[in-house]
Enzyme design. Structure first.
Site, PDB file in Angstrom:
ATOM      1  N   THR A   1      15.698 102.876  43.750  1.00  0.00           N
ATOM      2  CA  THR A   1      15.001 103.294  44.970  1.00  0.00           C
ATOM      3  C   THR A   1      13.859 102.339  45.323  1.00  0.00           C
ATOM      4  O   THR A   1      13.383 101.584  44.477  1.00  0.00           O
ATOM      5  CB  THR A   1      14.419 104.712  44.784  1.00  0.00           C
ATOM      6  OG1 THR A   1      13.562 104.680  43.639  1.00  0.00           O
ATOM      7  CG2 THR A   1      15.507 105.730  44.574  1.00  0.00           C
TER       8      THR A   1
ATOM      9  N   CYS B   1      12.380 101.863  37.610  1.00  0.00           N
ATOM     10  CA  CYS B   1      11.796 103.067  38.215  1.00  0.00           C
ATOM     11  C   CYS B   1      10.570 102.640  39.018  1.00  0.00           C
ATOM     12  O   CYS B   1       9.698 101.965  38.493  1.00  0.00           O
ATOM     13  CB  CYS B   1      11.414 104.071  37.132  1.00  0.00           C
ATOM     14  SG  CYS B   1      10.545 105.497  37.801  1.00  0.00           S
TER      15      CYS B   1
ATOM     16  N   GLY C   1       9.605 111.585  37.590  1.00  0.00           N
ATOM     17  CA  GLY C   1       8.861 111.276  36.367  1.00  0.00           C
ATOM     18  C   GLY C   1       9.753 111.152  35.149  1.00  0.00           C
ATOM     19  O   GLY C   1       9.324 111.404  34.027  1.00  0.00           O
TER      20      GLY C   1
HETATM   21  C1  SIN Z   1      12.324 109.430  38.389  1.00  0.00           C
HETATM   22  O1  SIN Z   1      12.763 110.093  37.445  1.00  0.00           O
HETATM   23  O2  SIN Z   1      11.157 109.593  38.782  1.00  0.00           O
HETATM   24  C2  SIN Z   1      13.166 108.435  39.104  1.00  0.00           C
HETATM   25  C3  SIN Z   1      13.715 107.435  38.179  1.00  0.00           C
HETATM   26  C4  SIN Z   1      14.114 106.159  38.837  1.00  0.00           C
HETATM   27  O3  SIN Z   1      14.076 106.046  40.064  1.00  0.00           O
HETATM   28  O4  SIN Z   1      14.468 105.224  38.121  1.00  0.00           O
END
Ligand code: SIN
Length: 309
Positions: free
Chosen positions: A191, A128, A73
């Site tokens: 990701t 993200c 998040g």
């Molecule tokens: C996250 O903080 O939820 C992941 C951030 C990302 O994958 O860019």
């Protein structure tokens, strides 16, 4: 002796291996610890204008050896608190802020402020995979025009790296749009959008439900996307560095990305269990080059592109 030096914008890095955003970089203490590894540069966890509390736990789970799902998040204290806690010029090693905003204007303000605080280049999180409605804008890199708008707004303040999502049909098209809008480099992949389920509890494994997949399982996807980006940029006659990431866990993986056209790489998930691995990966790259008789990275970088004419 192999020469590992690379140039990224105005920065000269001692080697092409960086700490990826989001891993072992969320507090000043951890960043200082990672500065003692052999990394060429450290990239911070995403920083937003206002602090974000992050999602409820569990926020990161290893679902098979070396492969993780996470939805943190984008937790961070907000720009001003971050800069107070961790002046960007604290370390000798280059620290590259990763920025996240909901609009081009947010990104621009962040870029201007970190430039004034001493940043020489920033990475823009356009990718993200699990934004909430009120954290909109983070999948900007699914839309070439939206991504280009953010690059235009920020690159007037300092050089920018566009971090792209693999979750598009034509990542080369997005990379070219970012480059034409003024990006100094492209980094990929963030990701992959994912979900995993706990059969006993009959619920998603992560507190947020959806998350992003990282680690060993995504390496072949990262390699293909980096190759597609490299080819698309070459076809347009654009020569900017591509920074490859996704599932790198040893020096062979670094070589794989460099052969696919990357000039540099970022390492993340595999360090969760062993931060020292970064030094081993750097020395392993040097050993591989010495064994092969390569003096510099450009002796083999991009070699696999010819297979896909
Ligand atoms: C996250 O903080 O939820 C992941 C951030 C990302 O994958 O860019």
């Amino acid at each position: 002796m192999a020469n590992l030096k690379v140039t990224l914008g105005d920065l000269s890095l001692k080697n092409p291996i960086m700490l990826a955003s989001g891993i072992l970089d969320s507090t000043p203490g951890i960043l200082k610890r990672m500065a003692q590894t052999d990394a060429g540069a450290l990239i911070t966890k995403s920083i937003s204008l206002k602090g974000r509390p992050g999602y409820p736990g569990p926020t990161a789970v290893e679902i098979s050896p070396g492969t993780w799902i996470n939805a943190m998040g984008l937790p961070n204290p907000g720009l001003q608190d971050f800069l107070e806690e961790f002046p960007l010029t604290t370390l000798k090693l280059p620290v590259i802020p990763n920025l996240v905003g909901d609009t081009p204007k947010d990104f621009e303000t962040l870029a201007r402020e970190v430039a004034m605080a001493g940043a020489k280049i920033v990475e823009l999180n356009l990718s993200c995979p699990h934004p909430k409605a009120n954290y909109s804008g983070n999948l900007t890199s699914q839309d070439p025009k939206a991504a280009a708008d953010v690059i235009e707004a920020t690159s007037k303040h300092l050089p920018v790296i566009a971090k792209l999502t693999p979750n598009v049909t034509d990542i080369g098209n997005v990379a070219v749009a970012c480059a034409k809008a003024g990006a100094t480099a492209i980094s990929a992949i963030n990701t992959l959008p994912a979900l995993d389920v706990d059969p006993e509890l009959e619920r998603p494994i992560l507190g947020n439900g959806f998350g992003g997949l990282s680690g060993a399982a995504i390496r072949p996807i990262g390699l293909r996307k980096v190759l597609e980006i490299s080819k698309a940029l070459n076809n347009e006659g654009i020569s900017i560095p591509v920074i490859g990431m996704g599932g790198i866990s040893d020096a062979d993986d670094v070589v794989r990305y460099l052969l696919c056209g990357a000039s540099m790489v970022q390492v993340g998930t595999c360090l969760t269990s062993n931060p020292e691995k970064l030094a081993t990966i750097c020395s392993g790259l040097c050993d591989w080059m010495n064994r092969k008789g390569y003096k510099k990275l450009s002796d083999f970088q991009g070699r696999i592109l010819d297979w896909f004419e």
